[in-house]
Design a protein around this motif. Structure first.
Motif, PDB file in Angstrom:
ATOM      1  N   LEU A  90       0.796  -1.228   0.000  1.00 19.80           N
ATOM      2  CA  LEU A  90       0.000   0.000   0.000  1.00 19.80           C
ATOM      3  C   LEU A  90       0.830   1.282   0.000  1.00 19.80           C
ATOM      4  CD1 LEU A  90      -2.884  -0.853   2.514  1.00 19.80           C
ATOM      5  CD2 LEU A  90      -3.087  -0.512   0.052  1.00 19.80           C
ATOM      6  N   LEU A  91       2.144   1.191   0.060  1.00 14.88           N
ATOM      7  CA  LEU A  91       2.964   2.399   0.219  1.00 14.88           C
ATOM      8  C   LEU A  91       2.749   3.399  -0.910  1.00 14.88           C
ATOM      9  CD1 LEU A  91       6.316   0.898   1.546  1.00 14.88           C
ATOM     10  CD2 LEU A  91       4.897   2.592   2.701  1.00 14.88           C
ATOM     11  N   LEU A  92       2.762   2.932  -2.151  1.00 12.62           N
ATOM     12  CA  LEU A  92       2.604   3.850  -3.276  1.00 12.62           C
ATOM     13  C   LEU A  92       1.204   4.458  -3.292  1.00 12.62           C
ATOM     14  CD1 LEU A  92       4.257   4.951  -5.609  1.00 12.62           C
ATOM     15  CD2 LEU A  92       3.396   3.088  -7.042  1.00 12.62           C
ATOM     16  N   THR A  93       0.193   3.631  -3.037  1.00 14.69           N
ATOM     17  CA  THR A  93      -1.181   4.127  -2.991  1.00 14.69           C
ATOM     18  C   THR A  93      -1.365   5.114  -1.843  1.00 14.69           C
ATOM     19  OG1 THR A  93      -2.001   2.052  -3.936  1.00 14.69           O
ATOM     20  CG2 THR A  93      -3.591   3.420  -2.782  1.00 14.69           C
ATOM     21  N   ALA A  94      -0.773   4.813  -0.698  1.00 17.66           N
ATOM     22  CA  ALA A  94      -0.889   5.705   0.458  1.00 17.66           C
ATOM     23  C   ALA A  94      -0.249   7.053   0.168  1.00 17.66           C
ATOM     24  CB  ALA A  94      -0.234   5.060   1.682  1.00 17.66           C
ATOM     25  N   GLY A  95       0.900   7.046  -0.491  1.00 21.59           N
ATOM     26  CA  GLY A  95       1.549   8.305  -0.836  1.00 21.59           C
ATOM     27  C   GLY A  95       0.725   9.135  -1.804  1.00 21.59           C
ATOM     28  N   SER A  96       0.117   8.474  -2.778  1.00 21.64           N
ATOM     29  CA  SER A  96      -0.729   9.178  -3.733  1.00 21.64           C
ATOM     30  C   SER A  96      -1.952   9.774  -3.047  1.00 21.64           C
ATOM     31  CB  SER A  96      -1.163   8.218  -4.847  1.00 21.64           C
ATOM     32  OG  SER A  96      -2.024   8.854  -5.768  1.00 21.64           O
ATOM     33  N   ALA A  97      -2.552   9.019  -2.140  1.00 21.81           N
ATOM     34  CA  ALA A  97      -3.722   9.523  -1.400  1.00 21.81           C
ATOM     35  C   ALA A  97      -3.353  10.734  -0.555  1.00 21.81           C
ATOM     36  CB  ALA A  97      -4.297   8.417  -0.529  1.00 21.81           C
ATOM     37  N   ALA A  98      -2.167  10.704   0.031  1.00 15.35           N
ATOM     38  CA  ALA A  98      -1.732  11.837   0.848  1.00 15.35           C
ATOM     39  C   ALA A  98      -1.571  13.091   0.002  1.00 15.35           C
ATOM     40  CB  ALA A  98      -0.420  11.495   1.559  1.00 15.35           C
ATOM     41  N   ASP A  99      -1.007  12.938  -1.189  1.00 15.31           N
ATOM     42  CA  ASP A  99      -0.847  14.093  -2.074  1.00 15.31           C
ATOM     43  C   ASP A  99      -2.200  14.679  -2.470  1.00 15.31           C
ATOM     44  OD1 ASP A  99       1.921  14.016  -2.119  1.00 15.31           O
ATOM     45  OD2 ASP A  99       2.000  12.692  -3.862  1.00 15.31           O
ATOM     46  N   ARG A 100      -3.161  13.830  -2.741  1.00 14.46           N
ATOM     47  CA  ARG A 100      -4.438  14.314  -3.253  1.00 14.46           C
ATOM     48  C   ARG A 100      -5.337  14.856  -2.145  1.00 14.46           C
ATOM     49  NH1 ARG A 100      -8.028  14.647  -7.110  1.00 14.46           N
ATOM     50  NH2 ARG A 100     -10.237  14.308  -6.624  1.00 14.46           N
ATOM     51  N   TYR A 101      -5.461  14.117  -1.039  1.00 10.87           N
ATOM     52  CA  TYR A 101      -6.452  14.464  -0.023  1.00 10.87           C
ATOM     53  C   TYR A 101      -5.881  15.253   1.159  1.00 10.87           C
ATOM     54  CZ  TYR A 101      -9.198  11.101  -2.646  1.00 10.87           C
ATOM     55  OH  TYR A 101      -9.854  10.445  -3.644  1.00 10.87           O
TER      56      TYR A 101
ATOM     57  N   LEU B 168       1.592   6.150   7.513  1.00  8.38           N
ATOM     58  CA  LEU B 168       2.545   6.888   8.345  1.00  8.38           C
ATOM     59  C   LEU B 168       3.905   7.018   7.678  1.00  8.38           C
ATOM     60  CD1 LEU B 168       1.703   5.478  11.898  1.00  8.38           C
ATOM     61  CD2 LEU B 168       1.298   7.780  11.059  1.00  8.38           C
ATOM     62  N   LEU B 169       4.416   5.935   7.105  1.00  6.32           N
ATOM     63  CA  LEU B 169       5.748   5.988   6.514  1.00  6.32           C
ATOM     64  C   LEU B 169       5.818   6.948   5.327  1.00  6.32           C
ATOM     65  CD1 LEU B 169       6.923   2.255   6.636  1.00  6.32           C
ATOM     66  CD2 LEU B 169       7.684   4.162   8.056  1.00  6.32           C
ATOM     67  N   THR B 170       4.724   7.056   4.568  1.00  6.38           N
ATOM     68  CA  THR B 170       4.744   7.965   3.421  1.00  6.38           C
ATOM     69  C   THR B 170       4.484   9.407   3.837  1.00  6.38           C
ATOM     70  OG1 THR B 170       2.435   7.355   3.021  1.00  6.38           O
ATOM     71  CG2 THR B 170       4.088   6.234   1.719  1.00  6.38           C
ATOM     72  N   THR B 171       3.528   9.622   4.724  1.00  2.49           N
ATOM     73  CA  THR B 171       3.190  11.004   5.078  1.00  2.49           C
ATOM     74  C   THR B 171       4.253  11.667   5.936  1.00  2.49           C
ATOM     75  OG1 THR B 171       1.840  10.132   6.900  1.00  2.49           O
ATOM     76  CG2 THR B 171       0.695  10.723   4.875  1.00  2.49           C
ATOM     77  N   THR B 172       4.954  10.905   6.766  1.00  2.00           N
ATOM     78  CA  THR B 172       5.980  11.539   7.598  1.00  2.00           C
ATOM     79  C   THR B 172       7.079  12.157   6.737  1.00  2.00           C
ATOM     80  OG1 THR B 172       7.014   9.356   7.876  1.00  2.00           O
ATOM     81  CG2 THR B 172       5.607  10.142   9.661  1.00  2.00           C
ATOM     82  N   LEU B 173       7.572  11.416   5.751  1.00  5.24           N
ATOM     83  CA  LEU B 173       8.623  11.962   4.884  1.00  5.24           C
ATOM     84  C   LEU B 173       8.079  13.091   4.010  1.00  5.24           C
ATOM     85  CD1 LEU B 173      11.476  11.939   3.824  1.00  5.24           C
ATOM     86  CD2 LEU B 173      10.880  10.034   2.312  1.00  5.24           C
TER      87      LEU B 173
ATOM     88  N   PRO C 152       8.525  16.548  -8.271  1.00  7.54           N
ATOM     89  CA  PRO C 152       7.862  17.816  -7.957  1.00  7.54           C
ATOM     90  C   PRO C 152       7.301  17.813  -6.533  1.00  7.54           C
ATOM     91  CG  PRO C 152       7.173  17.026 -10.110  1.00  7.54           C
ATOM     92  CD  PRO C 152       7.985  15.931  -9.500  1.00  7.54           C
ATOM     93  N   PRO C 153       7.338  18.949  -5.852  1.00  7.96           N
ATOM     94  CA  PRO C 153       6.810  19.014  -4.478  1.00  7.96           C
ATOM     95  C   PRO C 153       5.369  18.542  -4.357  1.00  7.96           C
ATOM     96  CG  PRO C 153       8.038  21.005  -5.002  1.00  7.96           C
ATOM     97  CD  PRO C 153       7.944  20.230  -6.275  1.00  7.96           C
ATOM     98  N   ALA C 154       4.583  18.723  -5.426  1.00  9.69           N
ATOM     99  CA  ALA C 154       3.184  18.293  -5.390  1.00  9.69           C
ATOM    100  C   ALA C 154       3.058  16.782  -5.286  1.00  9.69           C
ATOM    101  CB  ALA C 154       2.448  18.774  -6.642  1.00  9.69           C
ATOM    102  N   LYS C 155       4.132  16.052  -5.634  1.00  6.55           N
ATOM    103  CA  LYS C 155       4.111  14.588  -5.599  1.00  6.55           C
ATOM    104  C   LYS C 155       4.985  14.050  -4.470  1.00  6.55           C
ATOM    105  CE  LYS C 155       1.591  13.878  -9.348  1.00  6.55           C
ATOM    106  NZ  LYS C 155       0.313  13.125  -9.325  1.00  6.55           N
ATOM    107  N   ALA C 156       5.129  14.803  -3.402  1.00  2.00           N
ATOM    108  CA  ALA C 156       6.001  14.378  -2.300  1.00  2.00           C
ATOM    109  C   ALA C 156       5.550  13.058  -1.689  1.00  2.00           C
ATOM    110  CB  ALA C 156       6.043  15.468  -1.226  1.00  2.00           C
ATOM    111  N   GLY C 157       4.248  12.860  -1.579  1.00  2.00           N
ATOM    112  CA  GLY C 157       3.736  11.609  -1.027  1.00  2.00           C
ATOM    113  C   GLY C 157       4.082  10.424  -1.899  1.00  2.00           C
ATOM    114  N   VAL C 158       3.944  10.581  -3.213  1.00  2.00           N
ATOM    115  CA  VAL C 158       4.319   9.516  -4.140  1.00  2.00           C
ATOM    116  C   VAL C 158       5.818   9.237  -4.032  1.00  2.00           C
ATOM    117  CG1 VAL C 158       4.533   8.911  -6.581  1.00  2.00           C
ATOM    118  CG2 VAL C 158       2.427   9.939  -5.734  1.00  2.00           C
TER     119      VAL C 158
END
Length: 504
Positions: free
Chosen positions: A81-92, A135-140, A405-411
């Protein structure tokens, strides 16, 4: 305060200029402390369960297969789920997803601590894996938003050091808790940390998200989750069931097919979750290639190190945990003091990465070849690896994050975490196979099992021969890991240097 990303990224595959506002958040160091505490809890749960296996076997009547699923359910769900979680963080919103990750992790910990059957504990661990991925994606990603660009290297260094601290402290904390409480306490101890983290996130962490308004890539999320979960499962089950078994080959085929479909879909969809143009950036490609090879060598070699300490040097599990502590201490000291960040700034990323890989490779060679001097050789190797990790891991993570790009930091954080999980799992599986094949060749009756070989040994001389054969297998595996680390450093350094020249 850098709390939001640009509305439009003109060159998604190339490193972007720094935002116009470069002043960091006024409470950025306090926020870093809070999210580091949350991350520490997640990392601890990767290792803390290992010391509870005897208790779980006795009190829950857990079979070997149950124990394996208790451990693997967490890592499988998290890595998938890491990649999906990072994408969700960027969007939402990264703050929203960070809070959601803490809440899910806390609920999973509560369910795990109160579980009274193996099925309940496995399900709870899977739920914790969902929270851990967020947590691992959003913290970074939050680190990249709240710090000014010139402070990124030091902040990422601290973020990286927390991971090293978690892996080292997991067995020690688990052993202490089991000495004083029942096994469920190793999960319930997460609850006060989660409560503190939630309160701090709500009051301190600024919201940030991609304001470009990308539509959700639901099919991409499903494909990436299925593909990565299948791939990690194939790697985990390979040593147990055999790399040529039908189960492993079928799972690997599913992983390859689904990930190929994911790549095709991402190249066609207008709003991809993972923009494949990133891979045209040599800085990104160099960091990705280096990270995979480095985690392959380091993950497998450090897994073998625990066996070296226990089976060759005769340490018990707690002593082995204490013996590996100098590595984590070195990483923590160099990164928390800012020394590693200063070295990185002075040397530049390509040279720093190459130097770090040379040090780590030398450390692995020292552990493999200096067994005759006992723990002294191991200590030298651990210190060399610690210095290399303190310099190299933040440099690699910073190279990946600064290429996106900063907009894709979660990804970006999802990519970093996914590659680390993949490389680590593959390293454990492959280097473990090297050990087993070497050991079985020297002691055929052992069937690659040290306990079985020792049990069937007749006399002290034959036991010594078995131990020597196992030590030889460990040495071969560590040397293979050292070569992988060195190759990873060379590949990454060359590509990063090319990227610098192209940018100049």
């Amino acid at each position: 305060m850098t709390t939001s990303s640009p509305e439009r990224e003109k060159e998604p595959g190339r490193a972007q200029p720094a935002p116009a506002t470069v002043q960091g958040h006024p409470r950025r160091w306090l926020i870093l402390g809070v999210i580091s505490l949350a991350q520490l809890t997640v990392v601890l749960d990767n290792t803390v369960l290992n010391v509870a296996i005897p208790s779980l076997t006795d009190e829950l009547g857990a079979a070997t297969s149950d124990i394996q699923w208790m451990i693997n359910a967490y890592s499988l769900v998290q890595s998938g789920l890491l990649l999906t979680a990072g994408s969700a963080a960027d969007r939402y919103g990264r703050k929203k997803m960070l809070a959601a990750g803490l809440a899910l992790f806390g609920l999973g910990s509560l369910a795990a601590g109160l579980a009274d059957s193996t099925g309940q504990l496995i399900a709870a661990r899977a739920g914790m894996g969902v929270g851990g991925a967020l947590l691992l994606t959003t913290t970074l990603a939050v680190v990249m938003q709240i710090f000014a660009p010139e402070e990124h290297a030091k902040a990422i260094g601290i973020w990286s050091a927390v991971s090293a601290l978690g892996f080292a402290c997991g067995p020690l904390i688990g052993g202490f808790m089991l000495d004083h409480f029942w096994w469920g306490a190793i999960f319930l101890i997460n609850l006060p940390v989660v409560a503190l983290g939630l309160a701090a996130v709500v009051t301190l962490v600024p919201e940030s998200k991609n304001r470009q308004g990308d539509r959700p890539d639901l099919l991409g999320a499903v494909l990436s989750t299925i593909g990565m979960t299948a791939l990690v499962y194939a790697i985990i089950s390979g040593p147990e069931h055999g790399w040529t078994s039908g189960r492993v080959l079928a799972t690997a085929a599913v992983a390859v097919g689904v990930l190929a479909l994911f790549a095709y879909w991402e190249s066609r969809v207008p709003y991809p979750m993972l923009d494949l143009a990133f891979f045209r950036n040599q800085r990104f490609t160099g960091a990705v290639a280096g990270l995979m090879l480095i985690t392959f060598g380091m993950g497998g070699a450090l897994f073998l190190l625990t066996q070296h300490l226990q089976f060759v040097l005769g340490y018990d599990p707690l002593e082995a945990g204490l013996a590996t502590a100098p590595l984590a201490v070195t990483v923590v000291v160099l990164n928390f003091s800012g020394i590693a960040a200063k070295w990185l700034a002075k040397l530049g990323t390509p040279v720093a990465v190459m130097l770090s890989m040379v040090l780590m490779s030398a450390g692995l060679v020292a552990i493999a070849t200096l067994t005759g001097v006992g723990y002294a050789g191991t200590l030298l190797g651990l210190l060399l690896i610690g210095v290399g990790c303190a310099l190299g891991n933040p440099a690699m993570a910073h190279a990946i994050m600064s290429s996106i790009p900063p907009a894709k930091a979660g990804v970006g954080a999802g990519i970093n975490g996914t590659l680390a999980e993949f490389g680590n799992g593959l390293g454990v599986a492959v280097l473990g196979a090297v050990l087993n094949s070497r050991f079985a060749a020297l002691v055929p009756v052992a069937a690659a099992s040290l306990p079985a070989a020792l049990a069937s040994a007749e006399g002290e001389a034959e036991r010594e021969r078995v131990i020597d054969a196992f030590s030889s297998g460990l040495e071969s595996s560590q040397l293979v890991g050292a070569v992988a680390v060195l190759v990873g450093g060379a590949v990454a350094a060359v590509l990063l240097r090319r990227a610098e020249r192209a940018g100049a």
